[in-house]
Design a protein around this motif. Structure first.
Motif, short mmCIF file in Angstrom:
data_model
loop_
_atom_site.label_atom_id
_atom_site.label_comp_id
_atom_site.label_asym_id
_atom_site.label_seq_id
_atom_site.Cartn_x
_atom_site.Cartn_y
_atom_site.Cartn_z
N ARG A 49 0.14 -63.26 15.76
CA ARG A 49 0.28 -65.12 15.43
C ARG A 49 -1.05 -65.13 14.77
O ARG A 49 -1.42 -66.62 13.40
N ASP A 50 -1.90 -64.39 14.33
CA ASP A 50 -2.86 -64.71 14.15
C ASP A 50 -3.30 -64.07 12.20
O ASP A 50 -3.78 -64.56 11.54
N TYR A 51 -1.50 -63.58 11.97
CA TYR A 51 -1.68 -63.00 10.52
C TYR A 51 0.03 -63.84 10.39
O TYR A 51 1.05 -63.11 9.00
N ALA A 52 0.56 -64.70 11.28
CA ALA A 52 2.06 -65.33 10.52
C ALA A 52 2.07 -65.46 9.10
O ALA A 52 3.45 -65.29 8.57
N HIS A 53 1.29 -66.79 8.46
CA HIS A 53 0.68 -66.75 6.71
C HIS A 53 0.97 -65.78 6.14
O HIS A 53 1.97 -65.83 5.09
N ILE A 55 2.03 -62.91 6.84
CA ILE A 55 3.23 -62.27 6.88
C ILE A 55 4.21 -62.72 5.83
O ILE A 55 4.97 -61.97 5.51
N THR A 56 4.55 -64.41 6.40
CA THR A 56 5.45 -64.86 5.05
C THR A 56 4.65 -64.46 4.04
O THR A 56 6.15 -64.30 2.81
N ASN A 57 3.87 -64.40 3.32
CA ASN A 57 4.01 -63.95 2.21
C ASN A 57 3.82 -62.49 1.85
O ASN A 57 4.18 -62.80 0.44
N ASN A 58 4.23 -62.70 2.41
CA ASN A 58 4.08 -60.47 2.43
C ASN A 58 5.53 -60.82 2.03
O ASN A 58 6.52 -59.84 0.71
N LEU A 59 6.52 -60.92 2.70
CA LEU A 59 8.13 -60.89 2.69
C LEU A 59 8.29 -61.96 1.54
O LEU A 59 9.26 -61.36 0.84
N LEU A 60 6.94 -62.92 0.74
CA LEU A 60 8.32 -62.93 -0.34
C LEU A 60 7.29 -62.45 -1.25
O LEU A 60 8.07 -62.86 -2.52
N ALA A 64 1.08 -57.47 1.08
CA ALA A 64 0.19 -57.58 2.22
C ALA A 64 -1.10 -57.94 1.86
O ALA A 64 -1.74 -57.19 0.82
N PRO A 65 -1.39 -59.04 2.01
CA PRO A 65 -3.38 -59.92 1.85
C PRO A 65 -4.22 -59.07 2.24
O PRO A 65 -3.58 -58.05 3.67
N PRO A 66 -4.99 -58.94 2.38
CA PRO A 66 -6.07 -57.41 2.94
C PRO A 66 -6.16 -57.54 4.29
O PRO A 66 -6.12 -56.34 4.80
N ALA A 67 -5.89 -59.46 5.12
CA ALA A 67 -5.97 -58.71 6.66
C ALA A 67 -5.35 -58.16 7.62
O ALA A 67 -4.91 -57.62 7.87
N LEU A 68 -3.95 -58.78 6.18
CA LEU A 68 -2.48 -57.97 6.91
C LEU A 68 -1.98 -56.78 7.03
O LEU A 68 -1.94 -55.75 8.27
N GLU A 69 -2.95 -56.06 5.68
CA GLU A 69 -3.27 -54.57 5.27
C GLU A 69 -3.87 -53.46 6.24
O GLU A 69 -3.30 -52.89 6.71
#
Length: 214
Positions: A49-53, A55-60, A64-69
């Motif tokens: 839930r902390d990475y939901a946005h 994850i969406t940005n990565n799919l689009l 991957a933004p740094p935190a998600l990476e």
């Protein structure tokens, strides 16, 4: 021996979340089982839930933004994964599947995985085997045979009269710990030590004698 690292990925949407609670209990039981086998372990918990946005940005965008990476690297580099999702419409959540979709298809190959799921009713318990397990099989992960499903009633005083949630958690944790321990044994085996393939009490003379018919 270096400490084993366990990644715990939970896809609960609420805060606090019973999905996260189940993940924490599975992780604690696994660490305890590993300690009983003389193996130290650390736990990295990732709440999707902390990475939901991100994850969406990565799919689009495909990036991957740094935190998600960093979260992805934590999962990929771990020695084992505990993955827990709520069940929506008889299957894993969209957030859970979206995170899996941003992983490299080969990222979980051979990785030991303990599957957990939770829902309001026990009727969804089969989702572990008909929905979640095939997903990890497709990714060539090594999902242990016991998955843990928790219904709302499991958190109460009564629970499941057949096997309590605690018993199921302990069984799954033992299986995951055994899988990790076996891999540690293989990694620590010296391929050049004759004892590892000659057998106890045998020597090269025994081996050569056997080949020559003694």
């Amino acid at each position: 021996m270096t400490a084993r690292r366990i990644a715990v990925v939970t896809a609960g949407l609420s805060n606090p979340s019973t999905t996260r609670l189940l993940g924490d209990r599975l992780a604690s039981a696994t660490v305890r089982e590993l300690a009983a086998r003389g193996i130290e372990a650390t736990v990295d918990a990732i709440e999707l839930r902390d990475y939901a946005h991100d994850i969406t940005n990565n799919l689009l965008t495909g990036f991957a933004p740094p935190a998600l990476e960093a979260a992805i690297n934590t999962v990929v580099s771990s020695d084992a994964l505990i993955a827990v999702t709520p069940i929506f419409s008889t299957s894993y959540s969209g957030l859970f599947k979206s995170f899996i979709d941003v992983l490299d298809p080969d990222a979980l190959t051979g990785k030991p995985v303990l599957i957990g799921a939770n829902a309001g009713t026990p009727r969804h318990s089969l989702a572990i085997d008909y929905a979640i397990r095939p997903l990890f099989a497709y990714l060539h992960a090594d999902a242990i045979s016991t998955g843990v499903f928790a219904a709302s009633s499991d958190w109460g005083a009564q629970g499941d009269g057949v096997a309590s949630l605690g018993d199921r958690i302990d069984k799954a944790a033992r299986e995951l710990a055994d899988t990790i321990a076996r891999r540690d044994t293989v990694e620590s085996t010296d391929p050049f030590d004759p004892a590892n393939y000659l057998g106890e009490g045998r020597s090269f003379g025994h081996l050569l004698g056997g080949l020559a018919g003694e």
